[in-house]
Design an enzyme around this catalytic site. Structure first.
Site, mmCIF file in Angstrom:
data_model
loop_
_atom_site.group_PDB
_atom_site.id
_atom_site.type_symbol
_atom_site.label_atom_id
_atom_site.label_comp_id
_atom_site.label_asym_id
_atom_site.label_seq_id
_atom_site.Cartn_x
_atom_site.Cartn_y
_atom_site.Cartn_z
ATOM 1 N N ASP A 135 0.862 -1.182 0.000
ATOM 2 C CA ASP A 135 0.000 0.000 0.000
ATOM 3 C C ASP A 135 0.898 1.233 0.000
ATOM 4 O OD1 ASP A 135 -2.059 1.799 0.248
ATOM 5 O OD2 ASP A 135 -2.639 1.207 2.255
ATOM 6 N N ARG A 167 -10.617 -12.828 6.302
ATOM 7 C CA ARG A 167 -9.439 -13.473 5.691
ATOM 8 C C ARG A 167 -9.808 -14.755 4.968
ATOM 9 N NH1 ARG A 167 -4.912 -10.778 7.808
ATOM 10 N NH2 ARG A 167 -5.030 -10.206 10.010
#
Ligand code: IMP
Ligand code: MG
Length: 191
Positions: free
Chosen positions: A112, A174
């Site tokens: 990111d 997840r």
């Protein structure tokens, strides 16, 4: 839980296909480098927890002798840093031993801001590996991360918050087998 999903960004079949391509690239590059003092082994350094699904699938497509050293980056709020990615201060726990002379491949779920990857690679570079490469499942396109690149990127994605296939929001999601964009309303707290 599915009410929070805005749309599917990358489905399971697409992930599977792309992992095969990236694995082939990793193996080809590794074959070209091996033999210069490392015993022909690859040392994977996956960053917990987001990379677990990715790494589990990827390694089964890497037919090379390898070791795996998991590391985790503990992050905590800090006022000493500014950008979104650096809003947290991070520390690497359980820095692996024995990386000197090794062909290291650091693996994370997503790049990111690039702070996590830079911190981990800076630390490992200090341990004098024979080679050091990086691999991420996702690379979020935003200007701040322009100077930190990963050697292997499975998918470039827009600057949206995504979960699934190991990626979490507050440690949830997840287990989704695909990568999805969460509705902005579902992403309320600081990430
Ligand atoms: P960076 O240090 O800013 O590059 O952030 C990397 C870490 O932030 C990743 O390992 C993820 O845990 C987390 N992260 C960044 N973007 C997302 C996202 O869209 N979904 C889930 N986790 C994310
Ligand atoms: Mg993470």
């Amino acid at each position: 839980m599915h009410d929070d999903i805005e749309r599917v960004l990358i489905d399971r079949a697409t992930i599977e296909r792309r992992l095969g391509e990236v694995a082939a690239q990793i193996v080809a590059d590794f074959d070209a480098r091996r033999g210069n003092g490392s015993g022909g082994e690859l040392t994977l350094v996956p960053i917990l927890t987001g990379s677990i699904i990715f790494v589990a699938d990827l390694i089964r497509k890497l037919p090379v002798r390898m070791q795996i050293h998991l590391v985790s980056v503990s992050s905590y709020p800090s006022t000493s840093t500014t950008s979104r990615g650096a809003r947290i201060r991070a520390e690497l726990t359980n820095l692996p031993q024995g990386l000197q002379g090794a062909h290291v491949l650091v693996i994370d779920d997503i790049l990111d801001s690039g702070h996590t990857m830079r911190m981990v690679t800076d630390l490992i570079a200090g341990l004098q590996p024979a080679s050091l490469r990086t691999c991420v499942l996702l690379h979020k396109r935003r200007s701040e991360s322009a100077d930190v690149r990963a050697d292997y990127v499975c998918f470039e994605i827009p600057d949206r918050f995504v979960v699934g296939y190991g990626l979490d929001y507050n440690d949830y999601y997840r287990n989704l087998p695909k990568i999805v964009v969460l509705r902005p309303e579902a992403v309320r707290q600081e990430r």
